[in-house]
Design an enzyme around this catalytic site. Structure first.
Site, PDB file in Angstrom:
ATOM      1  N   ILE A  36      36.519 -34.342  36.680  1.00 35.73           N
ATOM      2  CA  ILE A  36      35.266 -34.017  35.979  1.00 35.73           C
ATOM      3  C   ILE A  36      34.783 -35.261  35.230  1.00 35.73           C
ATOM      4  CG2 ILE A  36      34.213 -32.562  34.195  1.00 35.73           C
ATOM      5  CD1 ILE A  36      36.232 -30.348  34.972  1.00 35.73           C
ATOM      6  N   SER A 161      39.224 -25.252  27.486  1.00 31.20           N
ATOM      7  CA  SER A 161      39.375 -24.405  28.678  1.00 31.20           C
ATOM      8  C   SER A 161      39.233 -22.949  28.266  1.00 31.20           C
ATOM      9  CB  SER A 161      40.770 -24.636  29.266  1.00 31.20           C
ATOM     10  OG  SER A 161      41.156 -23.567  30.092  1.00 31.20           O
ATOM     11  N   TYR A 188      49.761 -24.864  27.799  1.00 30.73           N
ATOM     12  CA  TYR A 188      48.399 -25.349  28.115  1.00 30.73           C
ATOM     13  C   TYR A 188      47.389 -24.622  27.225  1.00 30.73           C
ATOM     14  CZ  TYR A 188      44.160 -26.477  30.772  1.00 30.73           C
ATOM     15  OH  TYR A 188      42.907 -26.923  31.139  1.00 30.73           O
TER      16      TYR A 188
END
Ligand SMILES: NC(=O)c1ccc[n+]([C@@H]2O[C@H](COP(=O)([O-])OP(=O)(O)OC[C@H]3O[C@@H](n4cnc5c(N)ncnc54)[C@H](OP(=O)(O)O)[C@@H]3O)[C@@H](O)[C@H]2O)c1
Length: 323
Positions: A36, A161, A188
């Site tokens: 990205i 995220s 994460y």
């Protein structure tokens, strides 16, 4: 809520607000051919920024993007910044190498890792916490004077995220008992919770300077990020989608994000950088080009946790960060 959530290609946002990027100095981490960050560099280059500082762990990572930008926007200056985000010494060295750069208009923290097997950074911290979050804390501390020198409308944008919905900061066991309590998905999510909570507090502190500060959910994009996922991960996700919505840490249901392109993934970063309609929401979490703070759960919204995280980050990086 400013704007209504919409998945849009970067080109659409650039068409609307790209002029604001002309002549600017922009630093992007996580630049590589299919990332990205690489797509973002390409998209921004179309608006004639003065200087793109492209950061990665080795120069070969940015070579493809650099060649493409040279071909399509030869007037844009490109500078490679070698930096391993899993090593505080490397981060400090990289920041010092920017001594000759008087100001940075946009500081874009895109690099990250997802679900790696347990390992520690050079400084001894669980790798997702270290690379996805602590590195950003340290870099903001070191480079903030240059962002301030750019003046109002400069921005600091931090990738996060949708997995933030499942994340809380493990204040007591941030190193997962040396791996014994490590779950890659939970770690994460936790690193993303830290990203969002840091941005919340930073935004609160920098709002009066007019500096734009946002965290971003880019959506779901098939990139190098899935390299640590088990075989069949994409099919598993499709099966989970059919099973219905997930629940966040407050028990609130939420849908899986749809798969999107890298251009769509980079778009919300550009929204964070320049969309004037969200300027007053400094510190917010953005999803699909709109403010999405309603997606956050109690642990993330708790201001005491923001302060506790700040103190922990100062301790772990060894860097006092008063604002
Ligand atoms: N893709 C998605 O669906 C998705 C969804 C939600 C959030 N995100 C977030 O978006 C960001 C970008 O992900 P992506 O999809 O573009 O993944 P990617 O293709 O794997 O790109 C991640 C980039 O981060 C770099 N990086 C990793 N560890 C590093 C380190 N120690 N030092 C310096 N650079 C390092 C990688 O470089 P190397 O090649 O050298 O490892 C790579 O250039 C991540 O922060 C991720 O958490 C992505």
């Amino acid at each position: 809520m400013a704007n209504s959530p919409q998945i849009l290609r970067s080109e659409v946002i650039m068409e609307k607000y790209g002029k604001k990027v002309a002549g600017k100095t922009i630093l992007i981490t996580g630049v590589s051919d299919d990332s990205i960050g690489g797509e973002l560099a390409m998209q921004l280059s179309a608006a004639n920024p003065k200087l793109l500082i492209l950061s990665a762990r080795s120069e070969s990572k940015v070579a493809g993007i650099r060649a493409k930008i040279h071909a399509t926007a030869p007037e844009v200056q490109i500078r490679f910044l070698n930096m391993d985000l899993g090593d505080f010494a490397s981060i400090r060295k990289a920041a010092a190498e920017l001594d000759d750069v008087s100001h940075i208009d946009h500081l874009l923290f895109i690099a990250g890792v997802m679900f790696p097997p347990y390992s520690k950074t050079k400084d001894g911290f669980e790798s997702q916490l270290g690379i996805n979050y602590l590195a950003n804390f340290l870099l903001v501390k070191l480079l903030l004077p240059k962002v301030r020198a750019a003046g109002p409308e400069a921005s600091i944008v931090v990738m996060a995220s949708s997995m933030v919905r499942l994340g809380k900061v493990e204040f007591e066991d941030y190193n997962y008992s040396d791996g014994k309590t490590y779950d890659p998905r939970a770690a994460y999510s936790s690193s993303n919770a830290a990203r969002v909570m840091f941005v919340k507090r930073l935004g609160e502190k920098l709002k009066s300077d007019g500096i734009r500060v946002f965290s971003i959910d880019p959506g779901a994009v098939q990139t190098g990020l899935q390299r640590h996922c088990p075989p069949g991960f994409i099919d598993q996700v499709e099966e989970m989608k059919k099973a219905g919505p997930m629940s966040d840490l407050d028990g609130k249901p939420y849908p899986f994000p749809p798969w999107t392109s890298t251009s769509e993934g980079a778009a919300t970063v550009i929204t964070g950088m320049v969309d004037p309609t969200i300027a007053e929401y400094c510190g917010s979490y953005l999803n699909q080009n709109a403010v999405a703070d309603h997606e956050l759960h109690t642990h993330i919204n708790d201001k005491d946790n923001w302060a506790r995280l700040w103190e922990l980050s100062e301790r772990l990086t060894g860097e006092k960060f008063s604002l």
